[in-house]
Design an enzyme around this catalytic site. Structure first.
Site, PDB file in Angstrom:
ATOM      1  N   HIS A 146       8.526   9.308 -26.957  1.00  0.00           N
ATOM      2  CA  HIS A 146       7.436  10.128 -26.414  1.00  0.00           C
ATOM      3  C   HIS A 146       7.600  11.599 -26.781  1.00  0.00           C
ATOM      4  O   HIS A 146       6.648  12.245 -27.238  1.00  0.00           O
ATOM      5  CB  HIS A 146       7.380   9.968 -24.895  1.00  0.00           C
ATOM      6  CG  HIS A 146       6.372  10.847 -24.241  1.00  0.00           C
ATOM      7  ND1 HIS A 146       5.015  10.752 -24.476  1.00  0.00           N
ATOM      8  CD2 HIS A 146       6.523  11.880 -23.367  1.00  0.00           C
ATOM      9  CE1 HIS A 146       4.373  11.674 -23.775  1.00  0.00           C
ATOM     10  NE2 HIS A 146       5.256  12.364 -23.100  1.00  0.00           N
ATOM     11  N   GLU A 201      -4.234  17.256 -11.253  1.00  0.00           N
ATOM     12  CA  GLU A 201      -4.697  17.636 -12.578  1.00  0.00           C
ATOM     13  C   GLU A 201      -6.189  17.948 -12.633  1.00  0.00           C
ATOM     14  O   GLU A 201      -6.902  17.521 -13.534  1.00  0.00           O
ATOM     15  CB  GLU A 201      -4.353  16.527 -13.591  1.00  0.00           C
ATOM     16  CG  GLU A 201      -4.206  17.042 -15.007  1.00  0.00           C
ATOM     17  CD  GLU A 201      -3.630  16.005 -15.948  1.00  0.00           C
ATOM     18  OE1 GLU A 201      -4.395  15.420 -16.714  1.00  0.00           O
ATOM     19  OE2 GLU A 201      -2.406  15.787 -15.915  1.00  0.00           O
ATOM     20  N   ASN A 259      -0.177  19.066 -20.527  1.00  0.00           N
ATOM     21  CA  ASN A 259      -0.438  18.086 -21.574  1.00  0.00           C
ATOM     22  C   ASN A 259      -0.536  18.719 -22.960  1.00  0.00           C
ATOM     23  O   ASN A 259      -0.990  18.066 -23.905  1.00  0.00           O
ATOM     24  CB  ASN A 259      -1.708  17.302 -21.260  1.00  0.00           C
ATOM     25  CG  ASN A 259      -1.511  16.330 -20.117  1.00  0.00           C
ATOM     26  OD1 ASN A 259      -0.765  15.366 -20.228  1.00  0.00           O
ATOM     27  ND2 ASN A 259      -2.170  16.591 -19.001  1.00  0.00           N
ATOM     28  N   GLU A 282       9.852  18.575 -24.523  1.00  0.00           N
ATOM     29  CA  GLU A 282       9.136  18.896 -23.288  1.00  0.00           C
ATOM     30  C   GLU A 282       9.552  20.265 -22.746  1.00  0.00           C
ATOM     31  O   GLU A 282       8.760  20.961 -22.112  1.00  0.00           O
ATOM     32  CB  GLU A 282       9.376  17.808 -22.238  1.00  0.00           C
ATOM     33  CG  GLU A 282       8.804  16.440 -22.608  1.00  0.00           C
ATOM     34  CD  GLU A 282       7.294  16.350 -22.409  1.00  0.00           C
ATOM     35  OE1 GLU A 282       6.667  17.345 -22.000  1.00  0.00           O
ATOM     36  OE2 GLU A 282       6.744  15.265 -22.680  1.00  0.00           O
ATOM     37  N   HIS A 330       0.166  16.673 -25.948  1.00  0.00           N
ATOM     38  CA  HIS A 330       0.014  15.270 -25.579  1.00  0.00           C
ATOM     39  C   HIS A 330      -1.306  14.664 -26.066  1.00  0.00           C
ATOM     40  O   HIS A 330      -1.359  13.487 -26.390  1.00  0.00           O
ATOM     41  CB  HIS A 330       0.111  15.112 -24.060  1.00  0.00           C
ATOM     42  CG  HIS A 330       1.492  15.321 -23.523  1.00  0.00           C
ATOM     43  ND1 HIS A 330       2.180  16.509 -23.682  1.00  0.00           N
ATOM     44  CD2 HIS A 330       2.326  14.497 -22.840  1.00  0.00           C
ATOM     45  CE1 HIS A 330       3.365  16.396 -23.112  1.00  0.00           C
ATOM     46  NE2 HIS A 330       3.481  15.195 -22.596  1.00  0.00           N
ATOM     47  N   HIS A 334      -0.413  11.493 -27.945  1.00  0.00           N
ATOM     48  CA  HIS A 334      -0.757  10.169 -27.436  1.00  0.00           C
ATOM     49  C   HIS A 334      -1.464   9.335 -28.507  1.00  0.00           C
ATOM     50  O   HIS A 334      -1.283   8.114 -28.582  1.00  0.00           O
ATOM     51  CB  HIS A 334      -1.634  10.282 -26.195  1.00  0.00           C
ATOM     52  CG  HIS A 334      -0.882  10.678 -24.964  1.00  0.00           C
ATOM     53  ND1 HIS A 334      -1.509  10.996 -23.775  1.00  0.00           N
ATOM     54  CD2 HIS A 334       0.446  10.813 -24.727  1.00  0.00           C
ATOM     55  CE1 HIS A 334      -0.591  11.306 -22.862  1.00  0.00           C
ATOM     56  NE2 HIS A 334       0.593  11.208 -23.426  1.00  0.00           N
ATOM     57  N   LYS A 368       3.417  11.872 -11.191  1.00  0.00           N
ATOM     58  CA  LYS A 368       2.585  11.043 -12.059  1.00  0.00           C
ATOM     59  C   LYS A 368       3.289   9.705 -12.276  1.00  0.00           C
ATOM     60  O   LYS A 368       4.453   9.665 -12.670  1.00  0.00           O
ATOM     61  CB  LYS A 368       2.359  11.714 -13.412  1.00  0.00           C
ATOM     62  CG  LYS A 368       1.268  12.752 -13.421  1.00  0.00           C
ATOM     63  CD  LYS A 368       0.996  13.180 -14.855  1.00  0.00           C
ATOM     64  CE  LYS A 368      -0.149  14.158 -14.940  1.00  0.00           C
ATOM     65  NZ  LYS A 368      -0.444  14.538 -16.339  1.00  0.00           N
ATOM     66  N   ARG A 417       0.813  -1.235   0.000  1.00  0.00           N
ATOM     67  CA  ARG A 417       0.000   0.000   0.000  1.00  0.00           C
ATOM     68  C   ARG A 417       0.838   1.273   0.000  1.00  0.00           C
ATOM     69  O   ARG A 417       0.337   2.352   0.318  1.00  0.00           O
ATOM     70  CB  ARG A 417      -0.991   0.014   1.176  1.00  0.00           C
ATOM     71  CG  ARG A 417      -2.053  -1.072   1.094  1.00  0.00           C
ATOM     72  CD  ARG A 417      -3.221  -0.761   2.015  1.00  0.00           C
ATOM     73  NE  ARG A 417      -4.277  -1.757   1.867  1.00  0.00           N
ATOM     74  CZ  ARG A 417      -4.458  -2.770   2.696  1.00  0.00           C
ATOM     75  NH1 ARG A 417      -3.657  -2.940   3.741  1.00  0.00           N
ATOM     76  NH2 ARG A 417      -5.438  -3.629   2.503  1.00  0.00           N
ATOM     77  N   LYS A 435       7.405  23.567 -13.770  1.00  0.00           N
ATOM     78  CA  LYS A 435       6.637  22.362 -13.433  1.00  0.00           C
ATOM     79  C   LYS A 435       6.241  22.388 -11.953  1.00  0.00           C
ATOM     80  O   LYS A 435       5.092  22.081 -11.597  1.00  0.00           O
ATOM     81  CB  LYS A 435       7.487  21.123 -13.735  1.00  0.00           C
ATOM     82  CG  LYS A 435       6.809  19.781 -13.422  1.00  0.00           C
ATOM     83  CD  LYS A 435       5.875  19.342 -14.521  1.00  0.00           C
ATOM     84  CE  LYS A 435       5.228  17.977 -14.240  1.00  0.00           C
ATOM     85  NZ  LYS A 435       6.048  16.861 -14.712  1.00  0.00           N
ATOM     86  N   ARG A 463      -2.846  21.975 -14.034  1.00  0.00           N
ATOM     87  CA  ARG A 463      -1.860  20.945 -14.387  1.00  0.00           C
ATOM     88  C   ARG A 463      -2.167  20.296 -15.732  1.00  0.00           C
ATOM     89  O   ARG A 463      -1.271  19.807 -16.416  1.00  0.00           O
ATOM     90  CB  ARG A 463      -1.769  19.872 -13.291  1.00  0.00           C
ATOM     91  CG  ARG A 463      -0.663  18.866 -13.582  1.00  0.00           C
ATOM     92  CD  ARG A 463      -0.305  17.996 -12.405  1.00  0.00           C
ATOM     93  NE  ARG A 463       0.791  17.096 -12.752  1.00  0.00           N
ATOM     94  CZ  ARG A 463       1.438  16.325 -11.898  1.00  0.00           C
ATOM     95  NH1 ARG A 463       1.104  16.338 -10.619  1.00  0.00           N
ATOM     96  NH2 ARG A 463       2.410  15.545 -12.298  1.00  0.00           N
TER      97      ARG A 463
END
Length: 349
Positions: free
Chosen positions: A252, A224, A232, A176, A235, A239, A134, A112, A214, A228
């Protein structure tokens, strides 16, 4: 150089991001380093020499985005069980964004939740993926659709690890950096237009500014729910490009570069960005030898993939678009025909 980041101060979630030579790391618990054969071959001895721990183990997983899966996470988890880690044990992510995402996700799952730290070895992971918590893996439906927000205990950014990075990987990280500048800081973008990132001082300055931006964003919105999502930019389109090509054709950052060009084309269509500004961004990406062209075979299918994006909800697509250079806007409820018209420009020829 230490860039402090403080997240959710009411919950006392804080950690430091060190941008400097990797310091000695001393732990009073079991430590497992997660890496891949490429990074291990170049730098594992350097890392292990820096670590002092009662027990130290290494888990090596295959190199590549296509291995960012639940199966690989299970492999790491099995190693944790085999080495009898407990809740005070520690994982170290030693590699790029794929290693960082999977290691962090594994840490969030094992008993956990146990601690982990990031030692990123690619430019992309140093400026983006290692910061902000993330974590996750891909599946056949899309990228990072399985995961958790789980913060590291520390991030150590040492530019010495970048000396063995292939030029293509370095350029992917630069994408990025450009993303952050276009969204938040025109002056930073102007710096990047003439920066020589082979110069260590300029490289560290670029990394530092990206990390600061960031951190500023994540401080406001860890999970997010608002600003936030702006990170993206590029992205949503990128993606889909990655998914269409099976995560094997583009790195990426390369897919993000293509995605930024597509997002800019949509922003131009909406009057949010001039064509001159869009060309300016494309020129910076082109100068870094990043791909900026992509042929969309099936516009309808490409469009449908947008609905698997994590920012989409209630059958509505959210687009992160530039407001000029240095500004941003989250746009929803765009006319489907308009979006497809822009996508169609990438299917011509």
């Amino acid at each position: 150089m230490i860039v402090p980041i403080e997240l959710l101060p009411t919950k006392a979630v804080t950690y430091d991001i060190t941008i400097d030579a990797l310091p000695p790391l001393t732990f009073d618990t079991k430590v497992v380093v997660v890496t891949n054969p490429t990074v291990a071959g170049y730098h594992l001895d350097t890392l292990l020499e820096k670590i002092d721990a009662p027990q130290l183990h290494v888990v090596t997983v295959p190199d590549g985005e296509q291995y960012k899966t639940l199966e690989t996470v299970e492999h790491i988890l099995n190693a944790c069980f085999e080495h009898k880690l407990d809740r005070k044990s520690l994982l170290i992510a030693f590699g790029g964004g794929v290693i960082g995402d999977m290691t962090g996700f594994t840490a969030s799952l094992y008993q956990r939740g146990i601690d982990f730290i990031q030692v990123p070895t690619t430019l992309l992971s140093q400026v983006d993926a290692s910061v902000g918590g993330k974590t996750g893996v891909n599946n056949k439906y899309g990228k990072n659709l399985i995961g958790a927000f789980y913060q590291p205990k520390a991030v150590y950014i040492d530019t010495a690890f970048l000396k063995t990075l292939p030029a293509r990987e370095f350029a992917a990280g630069f994408a990025e950096i450009v993303k952050m500048a276009v969204m938040f800081d025109r002056d930073y973008f102007d710096f990047l237009k003439s920066a020589d990132l082979s110069d260590e001082s300029q490289l560290k300055e670029a990394i530092k500014r990206s990390v600061e931006l960031k951190a500023w964003v994540v401080n406001q919105d860890e999970k997010e729910a608002g600003i936030r999502a702006v990170l993206n930019y590029g992205h949503t389109f990128g993606h889909v490009v990655e998914n269409e090509t099976g995560y094997t054709t583009y790195l990426h950052g390369e897919a993000v570069a293509i995605g930024m060009v597509m997002a800019n084309a949509l922003a131009v269509e909406l009057g949010m960005m001039t064509q001159v500004e869009a060309d300016e961004v494309k020129a910076v990406l082109d100068a870094a030898n990043l791909p900026t062209d992509y042929h969309i075979e099936d516009v309808d299918d490409f469009y449908e993939h947008f609905f698997l994006d994590k920012k989409s909800a209630n059958n509505t697509i959210k687009f992160i678009l530039p407001q000029g250079i240095g500004g941003y806007k989250i746009v929803e409820n765009l006319d489907e025909a308009l979006v497809k018209r822009v996508l169609g420009k990438f299917g011509e020829g």
